[in-house]
Design an enzyme around this catalytic site. Structure first.
Site, PDB file in Angstrom:
ATOM      1  N   GLU A  68      36.391 -33.705   9.494  1.00  0.00           N
ATOM      2  CA  GLU A  68      35.373 -34.735   9.736  1.00  0.00           C
ATOM      3  C   GLU A  68      34.029 -34.193   9.265  1.00  0.00           C
ATOM      4  O   GLU A  68      33.701 -33.043   9.519  1.00  0.00           O
ATOM      5  CB  GLU A  68      35.362 -35.062  11.237  1.00  0.00           C
ATOM      6  CG  GLU A  68      34.266 -35.976  11.709  1.00  0.00           C
ATOM      7  CD  GLU A  68      34.225 -37.329  11.000  1.00  0.00           C
ATOM      8  OE1 GLU A  68      35.239 -38.031  10.947  1.00  0.00           O
ATOM      9  OE2 GLU A  68      33.140 -37.659  10.463  1.00  0.00           O
ATOM     10  N   ASP A 118      37.133 -45.365   5.059  1.00  0.00           N
ATOM     11  CA  ASP A 118      36.186 -46.366   4.558  1.00  0.00           C
ATOM     12  C   ASP A 118      36.807 -47.052   3.338  1.00  0.00           C
ATOM     13  O   ASP A 118      37.182 -46.376   2.375  1.00  0.00           O
ATOM     14  CB  ASP A 118      34.869 -45.685   4.162  1.00  0.00           C
ATOM     15  CG  ASP A 118      34.286 -44.905   5.341  1.00  0.00           C
ATOM     16  OD1 ASP A 118      34.437 -45.377   6.483  1.00  0.00           O
ATOM     17  OD2 ASP A 118      33.711 -43.825   5.123  1.00  0.00           O
ATOM     18  N   LYS A 122      33.170 -53.217  -2.107  1.00  0.00           N
ATOM     19  CA  LYS A 122      32.528 -53.751  -3.317  1.00  0.00           C
ATOM     20  C   LYS A 122      33.098 -53.070  -4.573  1.00  0.00           C
ATOM     21  O   LYS A 122      33.282 -51.846  -4.578  1.00  0.00           O
ATOM     22  CB  LYS A 122      31.016 -53.495  -3.269  1.00  0.00           C
ATOM     23  CG  LYS A 122      30.311 -54.315  -2.203  1.00  0.00           C
ATOM     24  CD  LYS A 122      28.835 -54.031  -2.199  1.00  0.00           C
ATOM     25  CE  LYS A 122      28.181 -54.805  -1.067  1.00  0.00           C
ATOM     26  NZ  LYS A 122      26.864 -54.320  -0.701  1.00  0.00           N
ATOM     27  N   ASP A 154      42.955 -51.533   7.397  1.00  0.00           N
ATOM     28  CA  ASP A 154      42.895 -52.951   7.776  1.00  0.00           C
ATOM     29  C   ASP A 154      42.556 -53.796   6.565  1.00  0.00           C
ATOM     30  O   ASP A 154      42.486 -55.018   6.662  1.00  0.00           O
ATOM     31  CB  ASP A 154      41.790 -53.173   8.828  1.00  0.00           C
ATOM     32  CG  ASP A 154      40.421 -52.969   8.214  1.00  0.00           C
ATOM     33  OD1 ASP A 154      40.160 -51.844   7.754  1.00  0.00           O
ATOM     34  OD2 ASP A 154      39.632 -53.937   8.152  1.00  0.00           O
TER      35      ASP A 154
END
Ligand code: SAM
Length: 215
Positions: A68, A118, A122, A154
């Site tokens: 992380e 993430d 776009k 998702d």
């Protein structure tokens, strides 16, 4: 002149802070105070550590390393590991691609989890998506000969993207996904708790897409 790249911040309890970021690190380095001979699983972008902690509790016979980049999240996961007294979980504060390409030993990882990363929706940001051909090549290098890659998102477009990238790469074989987060999900199921982000997306009515591959 320094001959190694070191971090000047003192490590958190349960954090793995490399003594040198310019060499590869083995399980013997990372779990020197535990049992380095256990299979190593990586949670790339572990976030608040919900998944990592559940997995480490459930599978004391495996080691778990969360990766992380955000210090606040690293600190939170470290606190969780300490409170639970887990000897088989650590967190590494480092960038995911760098970790795969330069820090982990070749063929040292039994499973790599990339969960709700993430999606960079776009088109002009697609190049920032983690799963690309070079990433897959690094992943292939660090996975053991029977290693697995597990992915959830998702985002339908990122799901399609990963399917296509995997097909183009061509060195992984798809496997059925048998886990559902419970202990009694059938004879072939494996325990696989939901991540923090999965719970969030599902609470908003979104569908989670999942993929599992073996080397
Ligand atoms: C959308 S969150 C998902 C967290 C967790 N896997 C979950 O499902 O709840 C993505 C996490 O990955 C971390 N992250 C994003 N890009 C990263 C990178 N390149 N290297 C390391 N961590 C990264 C973020 O800080 C964040 O905690």
């Amino acid at each position: 002149m320094p001959t190694t790249a070191q971090c000047t911040r003192p490590p958190e309890a349960c954090e793995y802070m490399p003594d040198d970021f310019f060499r590869r690190h083995s399980a013997a380095d990372i779990f020197s105070d535990g049992n380095p001979d256990l299979p190593l699983e990586i949670d790339l972008g572990c976030g608040d550590g919900t998944f990592l902690l559940e997995m480490a509790k459930h599978y004391p016979e495996r080691n778990f390393l969360g990766v992380e980049r955000l210090l606040g999240r690293v600190r939170g996961v470290c606190r969780g590991i300490e409170e639970l007294g887990l000897k088989n979980a650590k967190v590494l504060r480092l960038e995911s691609s760098y970790t795969l390409e330069w820090l982990l030993e070749k063929e040292s990882v039994s499973r790599l989890h990339l969960l709700c990363p993430d999606p960079w929706p776009k088109a002009r940001h697609h190049k920032r998506r983690l799963v690309q051909q070079h990433f897959l090549s690094c992943l292939h290098n660090v996975l053991s000969p029977t290693g697995e890659f597990l992915f959830k998102t998702d985002h339908p477009d990122y799901y399609e993207w990963v399917c296509e990238e995997m097909e183009t790469f061509g060195k992984f074989t798809p496997l059925p996904w048998l886990g559902d987060g419970t202990d009694d999900a059938g004879p072939d199921a494996f325990f696989y708790p939901k991540t923090d982000f999965q719970k969030l997306w599902e609470s908003q009515g979104k569908t989670i897409h999942q993929l599992r591959f073996k080397k």
